[in-house]
Design a protein around this motif. Structure first.
Motif, PDB file in Angstrom:
ATOM      1  N   UNK A  22      12.820  15.731 -13.515  1.00  0.00           N
ATOM      2  CA  UNK A  22      12.193  14.639 -14.261  1.00  0.00           C
ATOM      3  C   UNK A  22      13.064  13.377 -14.212  1.00  0.00           C
ATOM      4  N   UNK A  23      14.376  13.553 -14.357  1.00  0.00           N
ATOM      5  CA  UNK A  23      15.279  12.400 -14.313  1.00  0.00           C
ATOM      6  C   UNK A  23      15.279  11.753 -12.923  1.00  0.00           C
ATOM      7  N   UNK A  24      15.322  12.572 -11.877  1.00  0.00           N
ATOM      8  CA  UNK A  24      15.297  12.046 -10.505  1.00  0.00           C
ATOM      9  C   UNK A  24      13.985  11.315 -10.237  1.00  0.00           C
ATOM     10  N   UNK A  25      12.897  11.919 -10.640  1.00  0.00           N
ATOM     11  CA  UNK A  25      11.587  11.313 -10.427  1.00  0.00           C
ATOM     12  C   UNK A  25      11.466   9.990 -11.183  1.00  0.00           C
ATOM     13  N   UNK A  26      12.005   9.946 -12.398  1.00  0.00           N
ATOM     14  CA  UNK A  26      11.981   8.730 -13.204  1.00  0.00           C
ATOM     15  C   UNK A  26      12.755   7.605 -12.514  1.00  0.00           C
ATOM     16  N   UNK A  27      13.922   7.927 -11.968  1.00  0.00           N
ATOM     17  CA  UNK A  27      14.715   6.919 -11.255  1.00  0.00           C
ATOM     18  C   UNK A  27      13.968   6.395 -10.026  1.00  0.00           C
ATOM     19  N   UNK A  28      13.367   7.300  -9.266  1.00  0.00           N
ATOM     20  CA  UNK A  28      12.622   6.884  -8.076  1.00  0.00           C
ATOM     21  C   UNK A  28      11.432   6.004  -8.440  1.00  0.00           C
ATOM     22  N   UNK A  29      10.710   6.392  -9.474  1.00  0.00           N
ATOM     23  CA  UNK A  29       9.540   5.615  -9.897  1.00  0.00           C
ATOM     24  C   UNK A  29       9.956   4.217 -10.366  1.00  0.00           C
ATOM     25  N   UNK A  30      11.003   4.159 -11.173  1.00  0.00           N
ATOM     26  CA  UNK A  30      11.478   2.861 -11.666  1.00  0.00           C
ATOM     27  C   UNK A  30      11.967   1.970 -10.528  1.00  0.00           C
ATOM     28  N   UNK A  54       0.826  -1.208   0.000  1.00  0.00           N
ATOM     29  CA  UNK A  54       0.000   0.000   0.000  1.00  0.00           C
ATOM     30  C   UNK A  54       0.860   1.257   0.000  1.00  0.00           C
ATOM     31  N   UNK A  55       1.896   1.248   0.813  1.00  0.00           N
ATOM     32  CA  UNK A  55       2.792   2.404   0.881  1.00  0.00           C
ATOM     33  C   UNK A  55       3.492   2.630  -0.455  1.00  0.00           C
ATOM     34  N   UNK A  56       4.031   1.581  -1.028  1.00  0.00           N
ATOM     35  CA  UNK A  56       4.733   1.702  -2.307  1.00  0.00           C
ATOM     36  C   UNK A  56       3.796   2.194  -3.400  1.00  0.00           C
ATOM     37  N   UNK A  57       2.571   1.678  -3.430  1.00  0.00           N
ATOM     38  CA  UNK A  57       1.595   2.112  -4.435  1.00  0.00           C
ATOM     39  C   UNK A  57       1.254   3.593  -4.270  1.00  0.00           C
ATOM     40  N   UNK A 104      10.400  -1.657  -9.479  1.00  0.00           N
ATOM     41  CA  UNK A 104      11.211  -2.851  -9.286  1.00  0.00           C
ATOM     42  C   UNK A 104      10.912  -3.495  -7.932  1.00  0.00           C
ATOM     43  N   UNK A 105      10.738  -2.664  -6.897  1.00  0.00           N
ATOM     44  CA  UNK A 105      10.386  -3.183  -5.574  1.00  0.00           C
ATOM     45  C   UNK A 105       9.058  -3.931  -5.638  1.00  0.00           C
ATOM     46  N   UNK A 106       8.083  -3.343  -6.316  1.00  0.00           N
ATOM     47  CA  UNK A 106       6.773  -4.002  -6.454  1.00  0.00           C
ATOM     48  C   UNK A 106       6.908  -5.321  -7.204  1.00  0.00           C
ATOM     49  N   UNK A 107       7.681  -5.300  -8.286  1.00  0.00           N
ATOM     50  CA  UNK A 107       7.862  -6.511  -9.097  1.00  0.00           C
ATOM     51  C   UNK A 107       8.513  -7.620  -8.268  1.00  0.00           C
ATOM     52  N   UNK A 108       9.538  -7.284  -7.505  1.00  0.00           N
ATOM     53  CA  UNK A 108      10.223  -8.286  -6.685  1.00  0.00           C
ATOM     54  C   UNK A 108       9.311  -8.797  -5.570  1.00  0.00           C
ATOM     55  N   UNK A 109       8.485  -7.891  -5.026  1.00  0.00           N
ATOM     56  CA  UNK A 109       7.577  -8.291  -3.951  1.00  0.00           C
ATOM     57  C   UNK A 109       6.534  -9.288  -4.431  1.00  0.00           C
ATOM     58  N   UNK A 110       6.084  -9.119  -5.641  1.00  0.00           N
ATOM     59  CA  UNK A 110       5.031  -9.986  -6.172  1.00  0.00           C
ATOM     60  C   UNK A 110       5.561 -11.213  -6.898  1.00  0.00           C
ATOM     61  N   UNK A 111       6.880 -11.276  -7.135  1.00  0.00           N
ATOM     62  CA  UNK A 111       7.426 -12.426  -7.864  1.00  0.00           C
ATOM     63  C   UNK A 111       7.277 -13.717  -7.057  1.00  0.00           C
ATOM     64  N   UNK A 112       7.389 -13.627  -5.735  1.00  0.00           N
ATOM     65  CA  UNK A 112       7.200 -14.824  -4.905  1.00  0.00           C
ATOM     66  C   UNK A 112       5.780 -15.345  -4.990  1.00  0.00           C
TER      67      UNK A 112
END
Length: 136
Positions: free
Chosen positions: A106-114, A10-13, A118-126
């Motif tokens: 914009x570049x900083x925000x893009x890095x943070x979003x990506x 929820x926090x990440x979203x 990645x955190x979300x993807x790794x969390x849901x991969x299990x």
């Protein structure tokens, strides 16, 4: 009640939603770079997010007693605020939007979003692996 999803989903979203809003505001600033009288806008949510999480300015958990646990994050209690710059640069014929500053934001925000994606993807991969193995 036990959930299938990790606690930080929820926090990440919510933070990803804020990052998307910030990206839209930066894009609007860039689109209006040649608009006379346009004042650049920013989105600031970090302090409100820290307050919603019960964190101090330094990021440490604020506890009144060593045996207390921090409160769970409530995604609905965090908000972002859009601000306009009220002190324009005093340069004749130039608007308030600084191209270099906006591109860096914009570049900083893009890095943070990506990173959050990645955190979300790794969390849901299990969970994905569990579902795939359960079907065999």
């Amino acid at each position: 009640m036990k959930s299938l999803f990790p606690d930080h989903i929820d926090l990440t979203a919510k933070v990803m939603d804020f990052q998307l809003q910030r990206q839209n505001i930066v894009s609007t600033n860039l689109a209006n770079i040649n608009t006379p009288g346009y004042k650049a806008r920013t989105l600031e949510f970090e302090k409100d997010l820290q307050a919603a999480l019960g964190l101090s300015e330094t990021g440490a958990v604020a506890r009144t007693h060593p045996d207390h646990f921090p409160l769970a994050f409530a995604a609905d209690s965090a908000e972002a605020s859009v601000t306009k710059s009220l002190t324009p640069r005093v340069v004749q014929g130039v608007d308030n939007v600084d191209l270099d500053k906006e591109m860096a934001a914009m570049a900083k925000n893009n890095l943070l979003y990506n990173t959050l994606a990645t955190v979300m993807q790794k969390s849901l991969s299990g969970l994905k692996q569990t579902i795939a193995d359960g079907g065999k």
